[in-house]
Design a protein around this motif. Structure first.
Motif, PDB file in Angstrom:
ATOM      1  N   ASP A 141       6.336  10.832  -3.343  1.00  0.00           N
ATOM      2  CA  ASP A 141       6.800   9.852  -2.363  1.00  0.00           C
ATOM      3  C   ASP A 141       7.120   8.519  -3.036  1.00  0.00           C
ATOM      4  O   ASP A 141       8.117   7.869  -2.715  1.00  0.00           O
ATOM      5  CB  ASP A 141       5.711   9.624  -1.300  1.00  0.00           C
ATOM      6  CG  ASP A 141       5.533  10.823  -0.378  1.00  0.00           C
ATOM      7  OD1 ASP A 141       6.464  11.637  -0.277  1.00  0.00           O
ATOM      8  OD2 ASP A 141       4.445  10.938   0.221  1.00  0.00           O
ATOM      9  N   GLN A 169      10.261   2.533   3.475  1.00  0.00           N
ATOM     10  CA  GLN A 169       9.204   3.213   4.208  1.00  0.00           C
ATOM     11  C   GLN A 169       8.430   4.082   3.230  1.00  0.00           C
ATOM     12  O   GLN A 169       8.959   5.042   2.674  1.00  0.00           O
ATOM     13  CB  GLN A 169       9.773   4.064   5.335  1.00  0.00           C
ATOM     14  CG  GLN A 169      10.417   3.242   6.450  1.00  0.00           C
ATOM     15  CD  GLN A 169      10.891   4.113   7.590  1.00  0.00           C
ATOM     16  OE1 GLN A 169      11.303   5.242   7.401  1.00  0.00           O
ATOM     17  NE2 GLN A 169      10.825   3.580   8.803  1.00  0.00           N
ATOM     18  N   LEU A 170       7.187   3.721   3.010  1.00  0.00           N
ATOM     19  CA  LEU A 170       6.336   4.398   2.032  1.00  0.00           C
ATOM     20  C   LEU A 170       5.153   5.031   2.753  1.00  0.00           C
ATOM     21  O   LEU A 170       4.371   4.347   3.412  1.00  0.00           O
ATOM     22  CB  LEU A 170       5.839   3.391   0.988  1.00  0.00           C
ATOM     23  CG  LEU A 170       4.862   3.916  -0.060  1.00  0.00           C
ATOM     24  CD1 LEU A 170       5.520   4.991  -0.935  1.00  0.00           C
ATOM     25  CD2 LEU A 170       4.338   2.776  -0.924  1.00  0.00           C
ATOM     26  N   ARG A 171       5.013   6.343   2.600  1.00  0.00           N
ATOM     27  CA  ARG A 171       3.906   7.044   3.242  1.00  0.00           C
ATOM     28  C   ARG A 171       2.641   6.887   2.397  1.00  0.00           C
ATOM     29  O   ARG A 171       2.667   7.055   1.179  1.00  0.00           O
ATOM     30  CB  ARG A 171       4.227   8.530   3.408  1.00  0.00           C
ATOM     31  CG  ARG A 171       3.169   9.306   4.201  1.00  0.00           C
ATOM     32  CD  ARG A 171       3.599  10.760   4.368  1.00  0.00           C
ATOM     33  NE  ARG A 171       2.683  11.482   5.244  1.00  0.00           N
ATOM     34  CZ  ARG A 171       1.566  12.085   4.843  1.00  0.00           C
ATOM     35  NH1 ARG A 171       1.216  12.025   3.562  1.00  0.00           N
ATOM     36  NH2 ARG A 171       0.791  12.731   5.693  1.00  0.00           N
ATOM     37  N   ALA A 186      -0.383   6.627   7.198  1.00  0.00           N
ATOM     38  CA  ALA A 186       0.545   5.611   7.695  1.00  0.00           C
ATOM     39  C   ALA A 186       1.896   5.676   6.996  1.00  0.00           C
ATOM     40  O   ALA A 186       2.010   6.112   5.846  1.00  0.00           O
ATOM     41  CB  ALA A 186      -0.059   4.218   7.500  1.00  0.00           C
ATOM     42  N   GLN A 187       2.904   5.220   7.711  1.00  0.00           N
ATOM     43  CA  GLN A 187       4.232   4.969   7.151  1.00  0.00           C
ATOM     44  C   GLN A 187       4.327   3.461   6.994  1.00  0.00           C
ATOM     45  O   GLN A 187       4.454   2.724   7.980  1.00  0.00           O
ATOM     46  CB  GLN A 187       5.324   5.496   8.102  1.00  0.00           C
ATOM     47  CG  GLN A 187       6.686   5.594   7.468  1.00  0.00           C
ATOM     48  CD  GLN A 187       6.864   6.883   6.678  1.00  0.00           C
ATOM     49  OE1 GLN A 187       5.928   7.632   6.491  1.00  0.00           O
ATOM     50  NE2 GLN A 187       8.062   7.113   6.187  1.00  0.00           N
ATOM     51  N   GLU A 218       5.853  -0.034   6.181  1.00  0.00           N
ATOM     52  CA  GLU A 218       7.143  -0.730   6.107  1.00  0.00           C
ATOM     53  C   GLU A 218       7.025  -1.806   5.033  1.00  0.00           C
ATOM     54  O   GLU A 218       6.394  -2.838   5.240  1.00  0.00           O
ATOM     55  CB  GLU A 218       7.488  -1.344   7.463  1.00  0.00           C
ATOM     56  CG  GLU A 218       7.643  -0.344   8.594  1.00  0.00           C
ATOM     57  CD  GLU A 218       8.930   0.435   8.511  1.00  0.00           C
ATOM     58  OE1 GLU A 218       9.875  -0.029   7.820  1.00  0.00           O
ATOM     59  OE2 GLU A 218       9.025   1.502   9.138  1.00  0.00           O
ATOM     60  N   GLN A 262      -1.983   7.140   2.507  1.00  0.00           N
ATOM     61  CA  GLN A 262      -3.210   7.503   3.201  1.00  0.00           C
ATOM     62  C   GLN A 262      -4.293   6.513   2.779  1.00  0.00           C
ATOM     63  O   GLN A 262      -4.447   6.218   1.593  1.00  0.00           O
ATOM     64  CB  GLN A 262      -3.622   8.940   2.881  1.00  0.00           C
ATOM     65  CG  GLN A 262      -2.597   9.964   3.346  1.00  0.00           C
ATOM     66  CD  GLN A 262      -3.099  11.398   3.241  1.00  0.00           C
ATOM     67  OE1 GLN A 262      -4.269  11.675   3.488  1.00  0.00           O
ATOM     68  NE2 GLN A 262      -2.208  12.308   2.881  1.00  0.00           N
TER      69      GLN A 262
END
Length: 386
Positions: free
Chosen positions: A32, A12-14, A377-378, A380, A16
């Motif tokens: 992150d 899970q990578l945050r 967004a997170q 996947e 923008q």
């Protein structure tokens, strides 16, 4: 659920998502990214997986399926450094699980300036906020100025740029001393014009510069391309243009003969003197509205507008006596100070401000752009084992 055989646990990578000028860029905080990727090669694999790069449609990832929408930057705040932040720009492959780090992107830098203000990396000023940015790919230093009246952080604006009808937050982007940052010289071959031998015996005259990004320019007429209609297909010319890029990469020292050609650099541009032409939206562009016409390649296709690093390369080459860009220009004095250059592109006319010193050397290139945040967004990221 346990991971399937041959597959690691999803990440899970945050991120923008921003529009900057005529590009879309995913922006990631370096902290992150570091939680999932410990080395530079791990970062490249993470981005390729996140974008779904191995598929030409990028269907199982967040990539946009085109060179102008398959871009990313990894950002590190550097309050004690030479700039407010450092960023690593990534041009993510389309149909290939590759990521190229050989260049920079001004449109993404436009987005990063707004990102820095919206995320508090740089505190909003009373009237405007200037964000300084160091591109780690090339060590180039840029600055983006965002209007912040009464310290208000903008989320929307009415600025528009050729190539997009959507409004955004105005950002004034400056490239400082934008030459020699990849090869060490403005003219990597030492000449303003060189014959570039290609297969079959052709050797078109070209100008190769390192400004904003490494770029090679050739007269459109010499390569059989008519710029009266900027959206005419280039399929029949593409093999020769890709060969031109590969040969210029060798001549500029960007790769050795044993290395595969790069796809992001050098930028390839076809130039022609000002003349009436039809833009992509069907509008008629009169000859007196621009100083030259330019059509650029982006990876494997014609660019729908012009990349900002390419605009910097054009603007800088225009100041070099004897360059093929300068020969295509409407006559204009090359005096010390600020000069406006109007570049006719498929999207319309893009204007740059070129600041030169007493010797005519370019010290700054400035463009007015627009940016907007699209999503937080997170992601996947499906990580597969080769």
């Amino acid at each position: 659920m346990a991971p399937l055989d041959g597959q690691e646990k999803d990440v899970q990578l945050r991120g923008q998502w921003y529009r900057g000028g005529t590009s879309k860029c995913w922006l990631f905080d370096a902290g992150d990214v570091a939680r999932h990727a410990a080395t530079r090669s791990d970062v490249l694999k993470l981005l390729a997986d996140a974008f779904g790069a191995s598929d030409s449609r990028q269907l199982d990832g967040v990539g946009g399926g085109t060179s102008t929408t398959s871009k990313a930057a990894v950002i590190t705040a550097t309050p004690d450094g030479p700039a407010d932040l450092d960023y690593l720009f990534a041009q993510v492959g389309i149909g290939q699980a590759t990521v190229e780090l050989g260049s920079n992107c001004g449109n993404c830098a436009t987005a990063i300036a707004l990102y820095a203000v919206q995320n508090g990396i740089v505190a909003a000023g009373d009237v405007a906020t200037r964000v300084t940015m160091r591109n780690l790919n090339t060590e180039a230093v840029l600055s983006g100025t965002v209007a912040t009246p009464r310290r208000r952080v903008p989320t929307s604006g009415q600025a528009r740029v050729p190539g997009s009808t959507a409004p955004g937050v105005p950002v004034r982007l400056s490239f400082h001393a934008p030459w020699g940052q990849t090869t060490g010289a403005l003219l990597p071959t030492g000449s303003a014009s060189d014959p570039l031998p290609l297969a079959g015996g052709a050797a078109p005259a070209v100008t190769m510069v390192d400004a904003g990004a490494p770029a090679v320019f050739a007269p459109a007429v010499d390569l059989g391309v008519d710029l009266r209609a900027m959206t005419a297909p280039l399929d029949d010319r593409m093999p020769e243009l890709l060969e031109l890029r590969a040969a210029a990469g060798l001549a500029m020292g960007l790769r050795s003969a044993d290395d595969p050609p790069q796809h992001a650099i050098p930028k390839v541009g076809l130039v022609a003197p000002p003349a009436p032409y039809t833009a992509a939206d069907g509008s008629h562009i009169a000859a007196d509205t621009h100083d030259l016409r330019v059509r650029m390649l982006s990876m494997f296709a014609p660019h729908p507008a012009i990349g900002l690093t390419s605009a910097v390369a054009v603007s800088t080459a225009a100041t070099i006596p004897g360059s093929l860009v300068a020969r295509s220009l409407r006559p204009s004095p090359n005096a010390e100070g600020t000069r406006r250059l109007r570049i006719g592109t498929p999207a319309g006319v893009v204007t740059t401000e070129v600041v030169t010193d007493a010797d005519g050397a370019v010290v700054e290139v400035v463009l007015d752009r627009a940016a907007r945040q699209l999503a937080v967004a997170q992601i996947e990221v499906a990580r597969t084992v080769a």
